[in-house]
Design a protein around this motif. Sequence first.
Motif, PDB file in Angstrom:
ATOM      1  N   THR A   1       0.831  -1.210   0.000  1.00  0.00           N
ATOM      2  CA  THR A   1       0.000   0.000   0.000  1.00  0.00           C
ATOM      3  C   THR A   1       0.864   1.258   0.000  1.00  0.00           C
ATOM      4  O   THR A   1       0.514   2.288  -0.597  1.00  0.00           O
ATOM      5  N   LYS A   2       1.996   1.197   0.690  1.00  0.00           N
ATOM      6  CA  LYS A   2       2.826   2.387   0.909  1.00  0.00           C
ATOM      7  C   LYS A   2       3.465   2.905  -0.370  1.00  0.00           C
ATOM      8  O   LYS A   2       3.980   4.020  -0.397  1.00  0.00           O
ATOM      9  N   ILE A   3       3.411   2.106  -1.446  1.00  0.00           N
ATOM     10  CA  ILE A   3       3.836   2.621  -2.753  1.00  0.00           C
ATOM     11  C   ILE A   3       2.973   3.824  -3.118  1.00  0.00           C
ATOM     12  O   ILE A   3       3.474   4.871  -3.535  1.00  0.00           O
ATOM     13  N   MET A   4       1.664   3.674  -2.958  1.00  0.00           N
ATOM     14  CA  MET A   4       0.756   4.768  -3.263  1.00  0.00           C
ATOM     15  C   MET A   4       0.929   5.918  -2.272  1.00  0.00           C
ATOM     16  O   MET A   4       0.901   7.099  -2.658  1.00  0.00           O
ATOM     17  N   THR A   5       1.112   5.610  -0.996  1.00  0.00           N
ATOM     18  CA  THR A   5       1.322   6.655   0.003  1.00  0.00           C
ATOM     19  C   THR A   5       2.534   7.501  -0.354  1.00  0.00           C
ATOM     20  O   THR A   5       2.501   8.736  -0.296  1.00  0.00           O
TER      21      THR A   5
ATOM     22  N   TYR B   1       3.659   3.106 -12.541  1.00  0.00           N
ATOM     23  CA  TYR B   1       3.486   4.557 -12.487  1.00  0.00           C
ATOM     24  C   TYR B   1       4.490   5.177 -11.511  1.00  0.00           C
ATOM     25  O   TYR B   1       5.137   6.185 -11.821  1.00  0.00           O
ATOM     26  N   ALA B   2       4.640   4.574 -10.341  1.00  0.00           N
ATOM     27  CA  ALA B   2       5.474   5.166  -9.288  1.00  0.00           C
ATOM     28  C   ALA B   2       6.945   5.235  -9.680  1.00  0.00           C
ATOM     29  O   ALA B   2       7.621   6.228  -9.399  1.00  0.00           O
ATOM     30  N   ILE B   3       7.472   4.204 -10.336  1.00  0.00           N
ATOM     31  CA  ILE B   3       8.905   4.192 -10.628  1.00  0.00           C
ATOM     32  C   ILE B   3       9.288   5.153 -11.746  1.00  0.00           C
ATOM     33  O   ILE B   3      10.483   5.334 -12.022  1.00  0.00           O
ATOM     34  N   GLN B   4       8.317   5.810 -12.357  1.00  0.00           N
ATOM     35  CA  GLN B   4       8.638   6.878 -13.299  1.00  0.00           C
ATOM     36  C   GLN B   4       9.157   8.118 -12.574  1.00  0.00           C
ATOM     37  O   GLN B   4       9.760   8.994 -13.193  1.00  0.00           O
ATOM     38  N   ASN B   5       8.903   8.186 -11.266  1.00  0.00           N
ATOM     39  CA  ASN B   5       9.331   9.318 -10.447  1.00  0.00           C
ATOM     40  C   ASN B   5      10.755   9.047  -9.935  1.00  0.00           C
ATOM     41  O   ASN B   5      10.999   8.079  -9.215  1.00  0.00           O
ATOM     42  N   LYS B   6      11.711   9.905 -10.299  1.00  0.00           N
ATOM     43  CA  LYS B   6      13.115   9.684  -9.945  1.00  0.00           C
ATOM     44  C   LYS B   6      13.344   9.744  -8.435  1.00  0.00           C
ATOM     45  O   LYS B   6      14.184   9.010  -7.893  1.00  0.00           O
ATOM     46  N   GLU B   7      12.620  10.604  -7.749  1.00  0.00           N
ATOM     47  CA  GLU B   7      12.781  10.692  -6.294  1.00  0.00           C
ATOM     48  C   GLU B   7      12.274   9.413  -5.630  1.00  0.00           C
ATOM     49  O   GLU B   7      12.855   8.940  -4.650  1.00  0.00           O
ATOM     50  N   PHE B   8      11.192   8.854  -6.163  1.00  0.00           N
ATOM     51  CA  PHE B   8      10.681   7.580  -5.656  1.00  0.00           C
ATOM     52  C   PHE B   8      11.749   6.500  -5.816  1.00  0.00           C
ATOM     53  O   PHE B   8      12.021   5.730  -4.890  1.00  0.00           O
TER      54      PHE B   8
END
Length: 394
Positions: A73-77, A187-194
């Motif tokens: 869940t914390k991926i979305m958080t 979707y999340a791993i497109q964000n470099k900070e993530f």
Amino acid sequence: MAIREKAFWEPSQKPAESIVPVVRMTASELGSSVAASTPSSLYAKAYCVMDTESGRFLLSQNENKKMPMASTTKIMTCILALESGCLDEMVTVSAYAASMPDVQLNIREGEKYRLGDLLYSLMLESHNDTAVAIAEHIGGSVEGFAELMNQKAEEIGCVSTHFVTPNGLDDPEHYTTAKELCMIASYAIQNKEFQKVIQTPQYQFQDASGQRSFQVSNHDAFLGMYQGALGIKTGFTGNAGYCFCGAATKNNRTLVSAVLACGWPPHKTYKWSDTTKLMDYGFEGFKTCEIPSDRDTWKLSVENGCDHNVTVFMSKEDTDSLQLPLRADDVVEIRTSLPEKLTAPVRSGDIVGCQEILLNGEILTKSPLYTGQDIAAMDFPYVLKHLFRNYVFS
């Protein structure tokens, strides 16, 4: 499977049987002759592995079954905090956040922390109190943050995901599917900070007062056991079992996978075994190939028009070749639907047909085909004018 979504409208003049023959290509003709054996003896009750560039789901089982997902869940958080907050904002801890059960950072009511620091606590150690503090800061309350989580899930394309908590503690209304967890992760791993957060081995920080110091360590063993691993997030609750959502990159391809209900204690390592098999299958059994458009333009005859022909074209965006991972037994088809002729009047930009790309009989893309010119009908004033001109100047 929906590889590429495109806007589509009904044609202004519906075609009968198409005049364009179907183009059929095998994977070997497109350059792929690889195929890996389907992995056997996977432990997860539901799993999925996905190619992030194309969106193709390469292998799955019970991928659409709604299931609890624990701390994945914390991926979305995390991604919501990155998109909606500022990393240097200070988060004030509420009594409710501090009361969360283990796993905890043991933050205390009234303390303040930098949001960017808390993301490492959230993703590396999976602290439940941290998740609630972040949620309350971004959404005003856990309930408000859950609304944002569900909105984002809908934007990503999830239809069988529902969030109630920011930490993944068991709740009958808190669930996702293996397929949609892959979509969220992609979707999340497109964000470099993530990506920076999830790949950090250790991280140290303090509260705003400087009186309390913390060190958090990354518990994602996949990072060290698989070549090209990007990590992502583990999870466990008594209801969900062991869960893991991972990502890896090899040869310019990135895959994400999800395993849900992948054993219960003492079988903590099952999730690593399953994930490794899924990744090997995805990387070894598929080769990325280019699927070109059949054609860019066509000519159609126009009945009762001032001109006898009209150009039909596909938008520039839709003429770009499709990059798709294929295995040896895949078959690609291009089906173009166009009528034999049109009837005037015809307006420039009318949709008169479509082109579909199919993989093994399933539609991947559907692109509208447009007319390129206005063609007026050959009405009485036009005929009279034409006759007059011929009579006067003949």
